[in-house]
Design an enzyme around this catalytic site. Structure first.
Site, PDB file in Angstrom:
ATOM      1  N   GLU A 142     -10.243 -10.000  -9.869  1.00 36.73           N
ATOM      2  CA  GLU A 142     -11.643  -9.888  -9.471  1.00 36.73           C
ATOM      3  C   GLU A 142     -12.177  -8.509  -9.833  1.00 36.73           C
ATOM      4  O   GLU A 142     -11.451  -7.508  -9.768  1.00 36.73           O
ATOM      5  CB  GLU A 142     -11.785 -10.155  -7.963  1.00 36.73           C
ATOM      6  CG  GLU A 142     -11.518 -11.613  -7.640  1.00 36.73           C
ATOM      7  CD  GLU A 142     -11.737 -11.983  -6.178  1.00 36.73           C
ATOM      8  OE1 GLU A 142     -11.527 -11.116  -5.304  1.00 36.73           O
ATOM      9  OE2 GLU A 142     -12.109 -13.134  -5.923  1.00 36.73           O
ATOM     10  N   CYS A 146     -16.553  -1.877  -9.915  1.00 41.24           N
ATOM     11  CA  CYS A 146     -15.245  -1.703  -9.283  1.00 41.24           C
ATOM     12  C   CYS A 146     -14.242  -2.550 -10.071  1.00 41.24           C
ATOM     13  O   CYS A 146     -14.382  -3.773 -10.159  1.00 41.24           O
ATOM     14  CB  CYS A 146     -15.321  -2.132  -7.817  1.00 41.24           C
ATOM     15  SG  CYS A 146     -13.764  -1.953  -6.945  1.00 41.24           S
ATOM     16  N   CYS A 186      -1.057  -6.432  -6.022  1.00 40.84           N
ATOM     17  CA  CYS A 186      -0.709  -5.026  -5.803  1.00 40.84           C
ATOM     18  C   CYS A 186       0.621  -4.944  -5.080  1.00 40.84           C
ATOM     19  O   CYS A 186       0.901  -5.749  -4.181  1.00 40.84           O
ATOM     20  CB  CYS A 186      -1.790  -4.332  -4.968  1.00 40.84           C
ATOM     21  SG  CYS A 186      -1.482  -2.558  -4.774  1.00 40.84           S
ATOM     22  N   CYS A 201      -0.476  -2.253   1.544  1.00 43.82           N
ATOM     23  CA  CYS A 201      -1.154  -1.577   2.655  1.00 43.82           C
ATOM     24  C   CYS A 201      -1.461  -2.619   3.732  1.00 43.82           C
ATOM     25  O   CYS A 201      -1.881  -3.740   3.423  1.00 43.82           O
ATOM     26  CB  CYS A 201      -2.426  -0.887   2.166  1.00 43.82           C
ATOM     27  SG  CYS A 201      -2.076   0.359   0.911  1.00 43.82           S
ATOM     28  N   CYS A 257      -4.969  -4.614   3.912  1.00 49.07           N
ATOM     29  CA  CYS A 257      -5.583  -5.017   2.643  1.00 49.07           C
ATOM     30  C   CYS A 257      -5.103  -6.403   2.212  1.00 49.07           C
ATOM     31  O   CYS A 257      -3.886  -6.644   2.108  1.00 49.07           O
ATOM     32  CB  CYS A 257      -5.228  -3.985   1.573  1.00 49.07           C
ATOM     33  SG  CYS A 257      -5.777  -4.457  -0.062  1.00 49.07           S
ATOM     34  N   GLY A 305      -4.968  -3.645  -7.200  1.00 48.89           N
ATOM     35  CA  GLY A 305      -3.915  -2.849  -7.818  1.00 48.89           C
ATOM     36  C   GLY A 305      -4.011  -1.366  -7.519  1.00 48.89           C
ATOM     37  O   GLY A 305      -5.013  -0.859  -7.052  1.00 48.89           O
ATOM     38  N   GLU A 306      -2.904  -0.685  -7.795  1.00 46.79           N
ATOM     39  CA  GLU A 306      -2.798   0.769  -7.646  1.00 46.79           C
ATOM     40  C   GLU A 306      -2.767   1.359  -9.066  1.00 46.79           C
ATOM     41  O   GLU A 306      -1.795   1.167  -9.798  1.00 46.79           O
ATOM     42  CB  GLU A 306      -1.516   1.094  -6.853  1.00 46.79           C
ATOM     43  CG  GLU A 306      -0.969   2.504  -7.018  1.00 46.79           C
ATOM     44  CD  GLU A 306      -1.957   3.607  -6.668  1.00 46.79           C
ATOM     45  OE1 GLU A 306      -2.533   3.595  -5.580  1.00 46.79           O
ATOM     46  OE2 GLU A 306      -2.146   4.509  -7.533  1.00 46.79           O
ATOM     47  N   SER A 364      -8.747   5.880  -7.730  1.00 51.31           N
ATOM     48  CA  SER A 364      -8.342   5.910  -6.319  1.00 51.31           C
ATOM     49  C   SER A 364      -6.862   5.564  -6.216  1.00 51.31           C
ATOM     50  O   SER A 364      -6.412   4.572  -6.780  1.00 51.31           O
ATOM     51  CB  SER A 364      -9.183   4.886  -5.554  1.00 51.31           C
ATOM     52  OG  SER A 364      -8.705   4.768  -4.242  1.00 51.31           O
ATOM     53  N   SER A 388      -6.408   7.555  -1.020  1.00 51.69           N
ATOM     54  CA  SER A 388      -6.463   6.615   0.112  1.00 51.69           C
ATOM     55  C   SER A 388      -5.533   7.152   1.190  1.00 51.69           C
ATOM     56  O   SER A 388      -4.330   6.911   1.163  1.00 51.69           O
ATOM     57  CB  SER A 388      -6.004   5.229  -0.335  1.00 51.69           C
ATOM     58  OG  SER A 388      -6.879   4.732  -1.314  1.00 51.69           O
ATOM     59  N   LEU A 389      -6.083   7.879   2.140  1.00 44.84           N
ATOM     60  CA  LEU A 389      -5.264   8.595   3.126  1.00 44.84           C
ATOM     61  C   LEU A 389      -4.960   7.704   4.336  1.00 44.84           C
ATOM     62  O   LEU A 389      -3.819   7.428   4.639  1.00 44.84           O
ATOM     63  CB  LEU A 389      -6.015   9.865   3.554  1.00 44.84           C
ATOM     64  CG  LEU A 389      -5.166  10.954   4.159  1.00 44.84           C
ATOM     65  CD1 LEU A 389      -4.192  11.513   3.136  1.00 44.84           C
ATOM     66  CD2 LEU A 389      -6.054  12.064   4.720  1.00 44.84           C
ATOM     67  N   ASN A 394     -13.127  -3.887   6.896  1.00 44.91           N
ATOM     68  CA  ASN A 394     -13.696  -5.206   6.636  1.00 44.91           C
ATOM     69  C   ASN A 394     -12.696  -6.233   7.157  1.00 44.91           C
ATOM     70  O   ASN A 394     -11.659  -6.451   6.537  1.00 44.91           O
ATOM     71  CB  ASN A 394     -13.932  -5.390   5.132  1.00 44.91           C
ATOM     72  CG  ASN A 394     -15.007  -4.457   4.632  1.00 44.91           C
ATOM     73  OD1 ASN A 394     -16.098  -4.395   5.194  1.00 44.91           O
ATOM     74  ND2 ASN A 394     -14.709  -3.695   3.592  1.00 44.91           N
ATOM     75  N   CYS A 452     -14.315  -3.791   0.143  1.00 47.17           N
ATOM     76  CA  CYS A 452     -13.060  -3.091  -0.040  1.00 47.17           C
ATOM     77  C   CYS A 452     -11.910  -3.802   0.675  1.00 47.17           C
ATOM     78  O   CYS A 452     -12.035  -4.174   1.840  1.00 47.17           O
ATOM     79  CB  CYS A 452     -13.210  -1.703   0.548  1.00 47.17           C
ATOM     80  SG  CYS A 452     -12.704  -0.456  -0.554  1.00 47.17           S
TER      81      CYS A 452
HETATM   82  S1  SF4 Z   1      -5.441  -0.809  -0.460  1.00 49.43           S
HETATM   83 FE1  SF4 Z   1      -5.260  -0.575  -2.704  1.00 49.43          FE
HETATM   84  S2  SF4 Z   1      -3.158   0.217  -2.967  1.00 49.43           S
HETATM   85 FE2  SF4 Z   1      -3.243  -0.630  -0.876  1.00 49.43          FE
HETATM   86  S3  SF4 Z   1      -2.502  -2.771  -1.110  1.00 49.43           S
HETATM   87 FE3  SF4 Z   1      -4.760  -2.797  -1.290  1.00 49.43          FE
HETATM   88  S4  SF4 Z   1      -5.152  -2.699  -3.516  1.00 49.43           S
HETATM   89 FE4  SF4 Z   1      -3.045  -2.015  -3.172  1.00 49.43          FE
END
Ligand code: SF4
Length: 361
Positions: free
Chosen positions: A95, A108, A115, A119, A122, A164-165, A196, A219-220, A295, A338
């Site tokens: 996406e 974006c 990923c 996290c 997410c 993804g990272e 990011s 991303s802290l 979210n 997000c």
């Molecule tokens: S926040 Fe970003 S790095 Fe963390 S799982 Fe989601 S997509 Fe991956």
């Protein structure tokens, strides 16, 4: 699905394309024309490259493909945010999102299918990773978004904050950024790019040495090692202290700052003590904080804090001299916000399977 065997011309940086054309016996300036057609004009058929001779067009078509992510579905939110579900040549889905007026127009972009970072807040992380995207697929999202939105000649920013990272797919990500920066294509200034990362430290140290330097967002999401271990599992390998030390060393350009993203989870990391700890952690770093009230989504075991709690957190940062903004959530009605990107194959799985994916089991 048929597999394309001709090499993808959209995967080549301009010097590689010049070499490829030279190998076919053509002057290098034709490479600049082709590059512009593919990356700037979003053309997907060599026959449309009208300033090239017919023989060259036919030769290119016999030697190369122009692989471009295919729009599978386009959803437009009531706030103008537009989400594209894109199918890659091998059938994988990702996406990409257009966010209007933030204050600029922003695309974006995803860097991986799924990923690996997992996290805890997410949805994309719950998918796990299927594969890295190629540089052509990463850059290709920009031309598809620009074409679909009638923005081929518009100015826009890109943020690598989709699925993804980016630093977990370092080579392809940096190649894609170079391709997008090339003046013969999109010509996107690095100042208009933001990468990011959750903090894949060896790759972050490498990024610090790159000639092409995008803006950096970290991303802290937490102010203690224990809590970050839980929320952002890569912290178990590269801890908060090491990450912030790397940020202190990062060569930030004059008048620029590192953005620290902090997702606010009610009663988890949104207390006044968290805010005060964050102030102390960021001491000595040229940074700013972007607060992201969660979210909420099915399968994500956290709640969005009230506006009062969000404002209290922001006020404490501000009173201590930290520049802070609260991200307005965009596209929530089409799940484009997000942390909500999750592809159709995951979303339409049988309920039991989907729940298992969401719960990471
Ligand atoms: S926040 Fe970003 S790095 Fe963390 S799982 Fe989601 S997509 Fe991956």
């Amino acid at each position: 699905m048929a597999t394309e065997i001709r090499p993808d011309i959209a995967e080549l940086e301009l010097p590689e394309l010049e070499q490829a054309l030279a190998d076919l016996g053509h002057p290098r300036f034709h490479a600049r024309q082709v590059y512009q057609w593919v990356h700037k004009r979003g053309v997907t058929d060599f026959a449309l490259m009208s300033d090239l001779g017919r023989d060259l067009r036919a030769q290119l078509a016999s030697q190369f493909a122009i692989l471009t992510p295919r729009v599978e579905r386009k959803e437009r939110s009531s706030d103008g945010t537009t989400k594209l579900l894109l199918r890659m040549a091998d059938g994988k889905l990702i996406e990409s999102v257009y966010i209007p007026d933030t204050p600029a127009q922003t695309f974006c972009i995803s860097t991986q299918v799924g990923c690996a970072m997992r996290c805890a807040f997410c949805l994309t992380g719950k998918m796990g990773i299927e594969r890295n995207l190629t540089a052509g697929e990463i850059a290709g999202q920009v031309r598809v978004l620009a074409r679909e939105l009638g923005m081929l000649d518009a100015r826009f920013n890109i943020v690598l904050m989709g699925m993804g990272e980016p630093l977990h797919n370092y080579e392809a990500t940096m190649k894609a950024l170079r391709m997008l920066a090339d003046e013969h294509g999109v010509g996107l200034s690095p100042r208009r790019m933001t990468l990011s990362t959750v903090g894949v430290l060896p790759a972050l140290e490498r990024l610090a040495t790159e000639p092409l330097m995008p803006n950096l967002a970290i991303s802290l999401h937490s102010t203690t090692e224990d809590q970050r271990d839980m929320l952002v599992p890569i912290n178990r390998k590269y801890g908060l202290k090491e990450l912030l030390d790397a940020c202190r060393r990062f060569p930030i350009k004059r008048r620029e700052r590192i953005t620290f993203e902090y997702v606010l989870l009610q009663d988890v990391n949104d207390t006044p003590e968290d805010a005060r700890r964050l102030v102390r952690l960021l001491h000595g770093i040229r940074g700013k904080v972007n607060l992201l009230p969660l979210n909420e989504a099915a399968g994500i075991p956290f709640e969005r804090p009230s506006d009062d709690r969000v404002n209290r957190f922001a006020r404490i940062l501000s009173e201590h001299g930290v520049t802070v903004s609260v991200r307005k959530s965009r596209g929530r009605d089409i799940r484009a916000a997000c942390g909500q990107l999750i592809t159709e194959s995951s979303r339409t799985a049988a309920p039991g399977k989907r729940l298992a994916m969401l719960m990471g089991t």
